[in-house]
Design a protein around this motif. Sequence first.
Motif, PDB file in Angstrom:
ATOM      1  N   ALA A 150      28.869 -88.637  18.664  1.00 54.69           N
ATOM      2  CA  ALA A 150      29.616 -87.992  19.751  1.00 54.69           C
ATOM      3  C   ALA A 150      29.269 -88.664  21.081  1.00 54.69           C
ATOM      4  N   ASP A 151      30.034 -88.329  22.124  1.00 55.22           N
ATOM      5  CA  ASP A 151      29.793 -88.913  23.448  1.00 55.22           C
ATOM      6  C   ASP A 151      28.391 -88.593  23.960  1.00 55.22           C
ATOM      7  N   SER A 152      27.843 -87.420  23.562  1.00 60.39           N
ATOM      8  CA  SER A 152      26.502 -87.030  24.001  1.00 60.39           C
ATOM      9  C   SER A 152      25.404 -87.806  23.285  1.00 60.39           C
ATOM     10  N   GLY A 153      25.790 -88.544  22.213  1.00 56.87           N
ATOM     11  CA  GLY A 153      24.804 -89.277  21.421  1.00 56.87           C
ATOM     12  C   GLY A 153      24.449 -88.595  20.126  1.00 56.87           C
ATOM     13  N   ARG A 154      24.958 -87.361  19.889  1.00 57.54           N
ATOM     14  CA  ARG A 154      24.635 -86.605  18.675  1.00 57.54           C
ATOM     15  C   ARG A 154      25.329 -87.217  17.468  1.00 57.54           C
ATOM     16  N   ILE A 155      24.573 -87.407  16.398  1.00 62.23           N
ATOM     17  CA  ILE A 155      25.122 -87.953  15.162  1.00 62.23           C
ATOM     18  C   ILE A 155      26.031 -86.913  14.516  1.00 62.23           C
ATOM     19  N   LEU A 156      27.261 -87.331  14.200  1.00 58.61           N
ATOM     20  CA  LEU A 156      28.220 -86.419  13.581  1.00 58.61           C
ATOM     21  C   LEU A 156      28.257 -86.592  12.070  1.00 58.61           C
ATOM     22  N   ARG A 157      28.173 -87.834  11.617  1.00 58.61           N
ATOM     23  CA  ARG A 157      28.213 -88.114  10.177  1.00 58.61           C
ATOM     24  C   ARG A 157      27.194 -89.204   9.876  1.00 58.61           C
ATOM     25  N   ASP A 158      26.395 -88.986   8.830  1.00 58.65           N
ATOM     26  CA  ASP A 158      25.381 -89.986   8.488  1.00 58.65           C
ATOM     27  C   ASP A 158      25.181 -90.087   6.977  1.00 58.65           C
ATOM     28  N   ASN A 159      26.268 -90.001   6.257  1.00 54.79           N
ATOM     29  CA  ASN A 159      26.207 -90.071   4.792  1.00 54.79           C
ATOM     30  C   ASN A 159      26.144 -91.535   4.364  1.00 54.79           C
ATOM     31  N   VAL A 160      25.041 -92.210   4.747  1.00 54.81           N
ATOM     32  CA  VAL A 160      24.892 -93.641   4.516  1.00 54.81           C
ATOM     33  C   VAL A 160      23.606 -93.888   3.741  1.00 54.81           C
ATOM     34  N   PHE A 161      23.701 -94.635   2.634  1.00 56.90           N
ATOM     35  CA  PHE A 161      22.522 -94.979   1.857  1.00 56.90           C
ATOM     36  C   PHE A 161      21.914 -96.269   2.390  1.00 56.90           C
ATOM     37  N   GLY A 162      20.603 -96.433   2.198  1.00 58.63           N
ATOM     38  CA  GLY A 162      19.926 -97.635   2.659  1.00 58.63           C
ATOM     39  C   GLY A 162      18.708 -97.925   1.826  1.00 58.63           C
ATOM     40  N   ASN A 163      17.748 -98.650   2.424  1.00 58.42           N
ATOM     41  CA  ASN A 163      16.510 -98.933   1.704  1.00 58.42           C
ATOM     42  C   ASN A 163      15.375 -98.092   2.266  1.00 58.42           C
ATOM     43  N   GLN A 164      14.198 -98.276   1.709  1.00 56.60           N
ATOM     44  CA  GLN A 164      13.072 -97.415   2.082  1.00 56.60           C
ATOM     45  C   GLN A 164      12.655 -97.612   3.533  1.00 56.60           C
ATOM     46  N   GLU A 165      12.672 -98.855   3.996  1.00 57.23           N
ATOM     47  CA  GLU A 165      12.283 -99.119   5.375  1.00 57.23           C
ATOM     48  C   GLU A 165      13.263 -98.462   6.350  1.00 57.23           C
ATOM     49  N   GLU A 166      14.558 -98.535   6.054  1.00 58.25           N
ATOM     50  CA  GLU A 166      15.567 -97.889   6.895  1.00 58.25           C
ATOM     51  C   GLU A 166      15.406 -96.370   6.849  1.00 58.25           C
ATOM     52  N   ASP A 167      15.066 -95.865   5.678  1.00 57.63           N
ATOM     53  CA  ASP A 167      14.870 -94.427   5.513  1.00 57.63           C
ATOM     54  C   ASP A 167      13.722 -93.939   6.396  1.00 57.63           C
ATOM     55  N   ALA A 168      12.653 -94.741   6.484  1.00 58.07           N
ATOM     56  CA  ALA A 168      11.498 -94.367   7.311  1.00 58.07           C
ATOM     57  C   ALA A 168      11.870 -94.344   8.789  1.00 58.07           C
ATOM     58  N   VAL A 169      12.705 -95.281   9.219  1.00 56.85           N
ATOM     59  CA  VAL A 169      13.133 -95.329  10.620  1.00 56.85           C
ATOM     60  C   VAL A 169      13.962 -94.102  10.977  1.00 56.85           C
ATOM     61  N   ARG A 170      14.749 -93.610  10.022  1.00 57.59           N
ATOM     62  CA  ARG A 170      15.629 -92.474  10.279  1.00 57.59           C
ATOM     63  C   ARG A 170      14.875 -91.161  10.410  1.00 57.59           C
ATOM     64  N   ARG A 171      13.637 -91.082   9.963  1.00 53.96           N
ATOM     65  CA  ARG A 171      12.874 -89.834  10.050  1.00 53.96           C
ATOM     66  C   ARG A 171      12.431 -89.600  11.484  1.00 53.96           C
ATOM     67  N   ASP A 172      12.169 -88.305  11.829  1.00 51.24           N
ATOM     68  CA  ASP A 172      11.954 -87.963  13.230  1.00 51.24           C
ATOM     69  C   ASP A 172      10.582 -88.344  13.773  1.00 51.24           C
ATOM     70  N   PHE A 173       9.517 -87.852  13.154  1.00 57.90           N
ATOM     71  CA  PHE A 173       8.172 -88.067  13.690  1.00 57.90           C
ATOM     72  C   PHE A 173       7.363 -88.980  12.772  1.00 57.90           C
ATOM     73  N   THR A 174       6.392 -89.675  13.360  1.00 61.15           N
ATOM     74  CA  THR A 174       5.574 -90.600  12.562  1.00 61.15           C
ATOM     75  C   THR A 174       4.858 -89.872  11.436  1.00 61.15           C
TER      76      THR A 174
END
Length: 466
Positions: A150-174
């Motif tokens: 969205a214009d505010s930056g909020r993710i609207l759709r994220d039904n995307v598969f990836g690899n483990q490294e990408e999955d770790a980046v997508r998580r919120d806190f370390t």
Amino acid sequence: MIKKLLQRVFSKKDKSAKHETAKQNGRANKPADTNKNAGHSAKRIASKTHGIDRRLLSNAAVKTTEGLQKAGFEAYIVGGAVRDLLLKKRPKDFDVATDATPEQVNRVFRRSRIIGRRFRLVHVMFGDETIEVSTFRGSHLGESDENQVADSGRILRDNVFGNQEEDAVRRDFTANALYYDPATEDVLDFHNGVPDIQAGILKMIGDPVTRYREDPVRMLRAIRLSAKLGLKIDGATESPIPKLATLLNDVPPSRLFDEMLKLFLSGHAIESVIQLRKHGLHHGLLPLLDVVLEQPIGAKFVNLALKNTDARVLAEKPVSPGFFFATLLWHEVLVAWQRYQKQGNRPIPALHMAMTEVSDIQAEKLAIHKRYSTTMKEIWGLQPRFEMRVGKRPFGLLEHPRYRAAYDFLLLRCESGEVPMELGEWWTKFAESHADERLTLLKNLPAGNQTESKPRRRRRRKPPSQ
């Protein structure tokens, strides 16, 4: 004997062939680089270093990872469960992440089902325990994806598969970007989560402003995890929260409600309320929090309710969301109840009118589920019956399915000074006494305490028409 031996030998070959086929199919259905970088940027921490106690693991979670790994896939216990294990706490929920697609996970486990629309997951059932399995997630900003943000930056759709490294980046806190493999007992740490946990710090992965804009609920999650786990929010993670608080207005009410419910039932509700107020996350942004804070008449009652809820959660006793909402909204019901009685309505009908009014008003703000609102109304509706201590009425109240919840509610009212403490003490004795002792308690009541509603007049039946 020879026949059984041949069956065992060939069954093993069949299973190996199936696992190899599943492995090849799994690679064929994903982007070519799905596992190319998996684990390359992660620190591998051995069991002698991290010290996770295997006795705290869920057997169902271990069986889930074993099943996927035997089928040729990668599988790890992830997120909050690993964080809690490192803190020497037994996790309430175990989640598993894998490179298998939901359909492939569903084929591996007979008792499983695919759920979700925004992002498909698989629930794998072992007895009465359910393990949530997710496929590694990728970036939501792929070239072929449109209208994801969205214009505010909020993710609207994220039904995307990836690899483990990408999955770790997508998580919120370390602290949540951790992957534990029960087979090797190693922890894969992509963003220095283990050192942060050891230092007692809650830190956002990436730029906090961008991450909060992607999902404003992360601000609430930061407060909840900090209060629950005793972790100090990192300065860079904490400072943008008051400035970005208004982003919560764009979050769907149902999702906001669910997150706030987790916060209040975390076992650290009082500390969470203090922190929410400190970070400017109130004043119309969170209707449920407004109800808690704006109680000039019932402030003591609500604080006692929060304290009681925290105590039950920490003692691992069940907590009813319906009971919790009944406590939060009770003084709104009281005000309306008194108003309807002043208008000339009898007490019981006036109470039901007040209950309906408050429930309808709050339904628009809080989106309380019907199963909770039903419990809430039953607890409220039973309160006048505690004052009717004559005849068979007290015995009938003890048999009511909601008696225990209503009795606990009465004790909160007594402790806050709303009703005499004597009333709660009498009901405690009455419930714990034998039949003869209960009769004695009823006989020894002072005359003024034997409240009885006026009997209803019986309507005369009209004679049948000739």
